[in-house]
Design a protein around this motif. Structure first.
Motif, PDB file in Angstrom:
ATOM      1  N   SER A 199       0.818  10.037  -5.198  1.00 58.10           N
ATOM      2  CA  SER A 199       1.149  11.400  -4.790  1.00 58.10           C
ATOM      3  C   SER A 199       2.242  12.035  -5.643  1.00 58.10           C
ATOM      4  CB  SER A 199       1.577  11.419  -3.321  1.00 58.10           C
ATOM      5  OG  SER A 199       2.761  10.650  -3.131  1.00 58.10           O
TER       6      SER A 199
ATOM      7  N   LYS B 193       0.822  -1.217   0.000  1.00 62.08           N
ATOM      8  CA  LYS B 193       0.000   0.000   0.000  1.00 62.08           C
ATOM      9  C   LYS B 193       0.858   1.270   0.000  1.00 62.08           C
ATOM     10  CE  LYS B 193      -3.788   2.295   2.443  1.00 62.08           C
ATOM     11  NZ  LYS B 193      -3.125   3.610   2.471  1.00 62.08           N
TER      12      LYS B 193
ATOM     13  N   ASP C 180       0.600   4.434  -2.592  1.00 66.36           N
ATOM     14  CA  ASP C 180       0.368   5.809  -2.110  1.00 66.36           C
ATOM     15  C   ASP C 180       1.432   6.775  -2.628  1.00 66.36           C
ATOM     16  OD1 ASP C 180      -1.863   4.954  -0.760  1.00 66.36           O
ATOM     17  OD2 ASP C 180      -0.855   4.762   1.183  1.00 66.36           O
TER      18      ASP C 180
END
Length: 534
Positions: A75, A67, A71
């Protein structure tokens, strides 16, 4: 001079700021042990049961993508995440070439592969060639009221399975296609709805749960398996259960569709499906530089074919259309039909002659493709309004066969996907003489029931072998009627004869000395083997 400078700026801008598709692969899965220690966080109980039944251990492939990695990519400047694959430990992303290349500096990134091969890699959806029309009722001599759909079932000797109540019950098929409008309202699907056999679905293209939408290609496909309208249409697996996944964007051809397909296949795996059927194929894309070439059709290059192979390794049978490019300059099967373990289905007409549009083999690495054939010319289907008609394409021979596989697996619930696949190939009428137009030929699902009677199969004998004049074919059954065909080593059909238990003899006296192949087909048994003529 100003005009030239302006043109250069425009060109430079287009190159530097155009949006590109790419796959970003990660090096590892740091949280793997946590998931491996808690399998239910990855897979449903039915999926785990399928793995247990086939002695397939959980491994790193089953573990979700880290994860934290996802992420960080989300971003990153100018990057959109469009799809993900735990099997391939990769994300499908979009962004400028500059922004995508910048991701390579992240320590957990293994590699980046652009869809545009000129930057560092894939198709044309198999055209369903839909032609709906009414046809005369086909007269049959079977118990099921197949109506017009009788021929596509009888060609595969599927009525034998149906008559023994093997109609797909207890098996789950995932359909990966372009849309399923009308499946919730049209009469031919009422049997599925009334018995809660549509287990769910998802629209991966639009990221929502409304899968009764999109192009009706998936509706036509589903009708060949699950449709039921007495005296008009009976699908090959009317009592199977189904998940319906939209992975194809009918408005364009882009590499993201391959990634969405793999994502849907992973979802199907986690839900415990037994069979994935897909009437989609990828070769050409809209954007220059992104299309596949024949050299990519080696079963291990394209993203979708790699995903299909992993699905098979998880215990799922994957069935794919060969494609409808047989009359084009590039007639070979596309992806995922090129995958090694995928059962690739070509098309024949009602008289078992190859449809001219059906894509051919071999795969680029010279494997036999397609694997098998089924009726794809004049296949009886239902549209989204419930109208019964016919349609042409390997889009329909594929699900016709997939439905019969569900029935076969119901009959042999302890068999692995590898064993079921092999049974289908061995039952096919060109098994000893395959080619790249018909593959191994047309399967005989009725004959596969011969595997069930192990006493018959184990006591089958051909003697004497080697032989000089006469060969006898014997099985421990009081009454049988069988067809025996003798082939040369070059695949030429030399002798064909009907034999019975009263007269099980076949003369080979006129054959030259050497090696020959035979096929033996009766209602209860299908066998192939070798005969040596002395």
């Amino acid at each position: 001079m100003k005009k030239c400078f302006a043109f250069f700026l425009l060109f430079f801008s287009a190159v530097m700021f155009s949006q590109e598709d790419a796959w970003i692969y990660f090096k590892d899965k740091p949280s793997a042990q946590q998931f491996l220690d808690n399998p239910s966080q990855m897979l449903s109980s039915r999926a785990l049961e399928r793995r247990t039944n086939q002695s397939i251990a959980l491994d790193l492939t089953d573990v979700p993508i880290e994860k934290n990695y996802v992420d960080q990519i989300k971003s990153a400047t100018g990057i959109s995440v469009l799809a993900r694959s735990k099997w391939l430990n990769a994300l499908h992303i979009k962004g400028t070439q500059t922004n995508i290349i910048a991701l390579q500096s992240l320590s957990f990134v293994d590699k980046i592969v652009f869809a545009n091969k000129t930057l560092n890699t894939t198709s044309k959806k198999a055209n369903p060639n839909k032609v709906l029309k009414t046809v005369n009722k086909l007269e049959t001599a079977i118990d099921y009221s197949y109506g017009n759909s009788g021929n596509q079932i009888q060609m595969l000797n599927g009525q034998v399975l149906h008559q023994k109540d093997y109609t797909g019950s207890g098996k789950i098929i995932a359909v990966l296609d372009a849309g399923f409008p009308g499946v919730n309202t049209a009469q031919p699907f009422a049997n599925l709805q009334a018995n809660n056999r549509i287990l769910g679905g998802y629209d991966f293209v639009n990221r929502n749960t409304n899968f009764y939408t999109g192009d009706d290609h998936g509706t036509l496909v589903l009708s060949t398996m699950g449709g039921y309208k007495e005296n008009a249409l009976v699908g090959t697996a009317p009592d199977a259960s189904y998940y319906l996944f939209i992975t194809e964007d009918d408005t364009s051809e882009n590499p993201i569709e391959e990634s969405l397909w793999v994502e849907a296949a992973e979802k199907a795996d986690s839900l415990g499906v037994d069979i994935i059927t897909t009437s989609l194929g990828y070769f050409e894309f809209d954007k220059a530089g992104e299309s596949h070439t024949y050299s990519d059709m080696n079963g291990s290059t394209t993203f979708i074919s790699r995903g299909a192979e992993i699905a098979f390794s998880r215990g799922i049978i994957v069935v794919a259309s060969a494609g409808n490019e047989g009359r084009t300059a590039e007639p070979h099967v596309g992806a995922p039909a090129d995958a090694i373990s995928v059962i690739t289905v070509g098309s024949v007409d009602s008289s078992k002659t190859k449809s001219s549009f059906s894509s051919i083999g071999p795969s680029y690495d010279n494997r036999i493709k397609p694997d098998v054939m089924a009726q794809g010319s004049g296949t009886v289907v239902s549209d989204e309004l419930g109208n019964i008609g016919t349609s042409n394409g390997t889009s329909f021979s594929c699900p016709v066969l997939a439905g019969m596989i569900a029935c076969l697996w119901q009959a042999f619930p302890t068999k692995t996907n590898k064993e079921i696949r092999q049974m289908i190939l061995e039952s096919s009428d060109r098994y000893t003489t395959p080619d790249n137009n018909y593959g191994y030929g047309i399967p005989n699902f009725g004959a596969t029931l011969g595997f069930e009677n192990f006493a018959i199969a184990s006591n089958f004998s051909v003697f004497p072998n080697p032989a000089k004049t006469i060969v006898s074919f014997m099985i421990p059954q009081s009454d049988y009627d069988a067809s025996v065909v003798i082939y040369s080593v070059l695949g030429q059909r030399i002798i064909e004869k009907q034999i019975t238990n009263q007269n099980p003899f076949l003369s080979v006296e006129n054959l030259n000395s050497g090696l020959y192949f035979y096929t033996f087909d009766s209602e209860s048994l299908h066998k192939t083997g070798k005969i040596i003529k002395q």
